[in-house]
Design a protein around this motif. Structure first.
Motif, short mmCIF file in Angstrom:
data_model
loop_
_atom_site.label_atom_id
_atom_site.label_comp_id
_atom_site.label_asym_id
_atom_site.label_seq_id
_atom_site.Cartn_x
_atom_site.Cartn_y
_atom_site.Cartn_z
N ALA A 1 -37.25 20.20 -3.94
CA ALA A 1 -36.50 19.04 -3.93
C ALA A 1 -36.82 18.19 -5.76
O ALA A 1 -35.67 17.98 -6.31
CB ALA A 1 -36.37 17.78 -3.29
N PRO A 2 -38.20 18.11 -5.82
CA PRO A 2 -37.86 17.68 -7.27
C PRO A 2 -36.88 18.11 -8.55
O PRO A 2 -37.00 17.48 -9.65
CB PRO A 2 -39.86 18.29 -8.29
N LEU B 1 -40.77 30.10 -12.35
CA LEU B 1 -40.99 31.12 -11.52
C LEU B 1 -41.47 31.76 -12.90
O LEU B 1 -42.76 32.56 -12.22
CB LEU B 1 -39.55 32.23 -11.17
N ARG B 2 -41.84 32.39 -13.86
CA ARG B 2 -42.26 32.92 -15.04
C ARG B 2 -43.48 32.45 -15.01
O ARG B 2 -44.90 33.22 -15.09
CB ARG B 2 -41.78 33.21 -16.32
N CYS B 3 -43.84 30.96 -14.94
CA CYS B 3 -45.31 30.16 -15.38
C CYS B 3 -45.40 30.50 -13.96
O CYS B 3 -46.93 30.97 -13.83
CB CYS B 3 -44.54 28.84 -15.06
N LEU B 4 -45.39 30.80 -12.59
CA LEU B 4 -46.24 30.71 -11.42
C LEU B 4 -46.90 32.45 -11.69
O LEU B 4 -47.62 33.08 -11.18
CB LEU B 4 -45.33 30.66 -10.50
N GLN B 5 -45.63 32.95 -12.21
CA GLN B 5 -46.63 34.57 -12.54
C GLN B 5 -47.18 35.50 -13.41
O GLN B 5 -48.42 35.81 -13.03
CB GLN B 5 -45.00 35.73 -12.79
N THR B 6 -47.14 34.03 -14.31
CA THR B 6 -47.99 34.27 -15.66
C THR B 6 -49.48 33.43 -15.74
O THR B 6 -50.10 33.52 -16.51
CB THR B 6 -47.85 33.89 -16.62
N GLY B 7 -49.68 32.79 -14.40
CA GLY B 7 -50.45 31.59 -14.37
C GLY B 7 -50.25 30.05 -15.20
O GLY B 7 -50.90 30.03 -16.00
N ALA C 1 -42.03 17.05 -13.19
CA ALA C 1 -41.80 16.81 -12.01
C ALA C 1 -42.18 16.98 -10.25
O ALA C 1 -42.18 16.20 -8.92
CB ALA C 1 -40.45 17.18 -11.73
N PHE C 2 -43.59 17.84 -10.76
CA PHE C 2 -43.85 18.11 -9.76
C PHE C 2 -45.18 18.28 -9.01
O PHE C 2 -45.72 17.96 -7.91
CB PHE C 2 -43.72 19.85 -9.30
N GLY C 3 -46.06 17.70 -10.05
CA GLY C 3 -47.15 16.96 -9.83
C GLY C 3 -48.12 18.43 -10.31
O GLY C 3 -48.02 19.10 -10.20
N PRO C 4 -49.51 18.16 -9.94
CA PRO C 4 -50.54 19.32 -9.70
C PRO C 4 -50.20 20.50 -8.89
O PRO C 4 -51.02 21.36 -8.53
CB PRO C 4 -51.87 19.04 -9.56
N ALA C 5 -48.95 20.40 -8.10
CA ALA C 5 -49.19 21.37 -6.51
C ALA C 5 -48.85 22.08 -7.05
O ALA C 5 -49.07 23.10 -6.79
CB ALA C 5 -47.92 20.66 -5.14
N ILE C 6 -47.35 22.41 -8.19
CA ILE C 6 -47.43 23.48 -8.59
C ILE C 6 -48.70 24.33 -9.28
O ILE C 6 -48.21 26.01 -9.59
CB ILE C 6 -45.63 24.14 -9.57
N ARG C 7 -49.56 23.59 -9.89
CA ARG C 7 -50.83 24.73 -10.48
C ARG C 7 -52.01 24.95 -10.03
O ARG C 7 -52.78 25.89 -9.35
CB ARG C 7 -51.16 24.01 -11.83
N ASP C 8 -51.90 25.01 -8.05
CA ASP C 8 -52.52 24.83 -6.58
C ASP C 8 -52.44 26.51 -7.20
O ASP C 8 -51.73 26.56 -5.98
CB ASP C 8 -52.22 24.48 -5.92
N PRO C 9 -53.46 27.25 -7.05
CA PRO C 9 -53.18 28.21 -6.76
C PRO C 9 -53.50 29.55 -5.28
O PRO C 9 -52.88 29.79 -4.45
CB PRO C 9 -54.99 29.40 -7.30
N ASP C 10 -53.66 28.20 -4.29
CA ASP C 10 -53.03 28.27 -3.10
C ASP C 10 -52.31 28.21 -2.41
O ASP C 10 -51.46 28.49 -1.28
CB ASP C 10 -54.08 27.67 -1.91
N ARG C 11 -50.78 27.33 -3.83
CA ARG C 11 -49.52 27.68 -2.88
C ARG C 11 -48.60 28.34 -4.11
O ARG C 11 -47.46 28.04 -3.58
CB ARG C 11 -49.55 25.88 -3.09
N ASN C 12 -49.13 28.98 -4.94
CA ASN C 12 -48.74 29.92 -5.77
C ASN C 12 -47.89 30.62 -4.95
O ASN C 12 -46.82 31.25 -5.54
CB ASN C 12 -49.73 30.60 -6.46
#
Length: 396
Positions: free
Chosen positions: A314-315, A330-336, A363-374
């Motif tokens: 949504a953000p 997507l690439r950020c999530l794949q590469t840490g 936009a997202f806050g810390p949620a997108i860097r949470d490894p448990d939600r990656n």
């Protein structure tokens, strides 16, 4: 209660004898009620056997405590029987039926308790008669409390009827906003902006008369698969309050949705409850469908994926060039979130990637860097990019 003119030793002996007889007396009273008043026996609903046994045990047990000078907690007992009266009214049991049940139970109690008192050495016939007299007085107290609860529930019967009808409308397919608003007025329920459905299963160890439900919720405990509709479930501290309010239940909370989509939330709540029942999820506290999106997606497919994607991403809808940012995410999530690696994959300058990362973090806050939600974020972004590509192959 009446003074039985007994010595301290006699009172102690009487207390031990009566407490020892209590399980048998209660069981006999329940058996007599079931025999004489079969209308109170509902084999298809095991709650009734539990409630009936609990009501009889509470009543006779507290009488024994009062009779022998113990802490009878009479007001607490009155509260119990007021709740019983509410339940009786809600279940449509006639007043004369439950009053007859009390009379049967009292008859057994008088016979067995006076036998027990009379069997003790040194107890006079007068003391035995006082026990019978006290049983009758005590019956008046708990009958009165039950009648209060019964009357309160009957006077609120129309509202309860409308609230049940409103819940049934909300969980139906495609309810109209106008119909919801009209019935909500009759039900005295303020229509919230969002709701979540809660699927319920009474805990095996929860021996309670009226399991707790949150204030303000619409309760569907009358349904074969009980449920609730919770208004505005995403408020601060709401999860902890729900855990306390639903302690008697195994509960699964569906996604937060607009009020017209409560049926969707309930479907996912029930699917989540099924996972909990299989032991796939820890159900010591209410389990939330949104916390277990991937198992649900794997079990049930695209509908939950659509909801997961819309919720997590949504953000991005508030940002310009959202598709480019989605590809970068997507690439950020794949590469840490390694800017150099992402830049190499996308053939862009690392400084451009860092600029986009700042937008994403804001936009997202810390949620997108949470490894448990990656994994959830990767799945949501991948799904959205694929759906967008199918609907617009040119990528424009």
């Amino acid at each position: 209660m009446t003074d039985l003119d007994l010595t301290e030793a006699q009172v102690a002996e009487l207390s031990d004898v009566l407490r020892g007889r209590l399980p048998d007396v209660a069981a006999e009273a329940v058996g007599e009620i079931e025999t004489q008043l079969p209308v109170l026996v509902r084999p298809h609903d095991p709650r009734y056997a539990v409630f009936l046994t609990q009501a009889v045990q509470q009543g006779i047990g507290q009488f024994v405590e009062l009779l022998t000078g113990g802490d009878g907690r009479l007001e607490e007992l009155r509260d119990f029987y007021r709740d019983l009266g509410v339940l009786i009214a809600e279940e449509g049991i006639a007043q004369e039926t439950w009053q007859a049940g009390f009379r049967v139970s009292t008859g057994v109690a008088i016979n067995r308790l006076t036998e027990a008192v009379g069997s003790l050495p040194g107890v006079t016939p007068t003391a035995v008669a006082k026990v019978a007299q006290d049983v009758l007085y005590y019956l008046e107290q708990i009958t009165g409390a039950t009648a209060e609860g019964y009357a309160d529930a009957r006077s609120a019967g129309d509202v309860l009827h409308h609230r049940r009808k409103l819940l049934e409308l909300l969980i139906s397919d495609d309810p109209s906003p106008d119909a919801i608003r009209r019935l909500a007025v009759d039900a005295g329920w303020a229509v919230p902006r969002t709701v979540a459905a809660v699927a319920l299963s009474l805990r095996a160890d929860a021996v309670v008369l009226r399991p707790g439900v949150p204030a303000g919720a619409l309760a569907g405990l009358h349904l074969p698969d009980p449920c609730l509709i919770i208004p505005d479930p995403a408020g601060p501290g709401r999860r902890d309050r729900l855990a306390a309010e639903l302690k008697d239940w195994t509960a699964a909370v569906g996604p937060t949705v607009p009020v017209t989509q409560a049926g969707l939330s309930l479907r996912w709540a029930r699917r989540t409850l099924d996972l909990a029942a299989r032991g796939d999820l820890d159900a010591d506290r209410p389990v939330h469908a949104g916390d277990h999106a991937m198992p649900l997606v794997l079990s049930h497919g695209a509908e939950m994926m659509e909801h997961l994607t819309a919720t997590l991403l949504a953000p991005l809808t508030r940002l310009r060039r959202s598709r480019e940012l989605m590809e970068t995410l997507l690439r950020c999530l794949q590469t840490g979130f390694n800017a150099s690696e992402v830049a190499a994959i996308l053939h862009m300058h690392p400084q451009t990637i860092r600029y986009r990362m700042r937008h994403l973090d804001e936009a997202f806050g810390p949620a997108i860097r949470d490894p448990d939600r990656n994994l959830e974020y990767q799945a949501a972004v991948t799904y959205r990019l694929q759906i967008d590509a199918l609907s617009d192959p040119s990528g424009s």
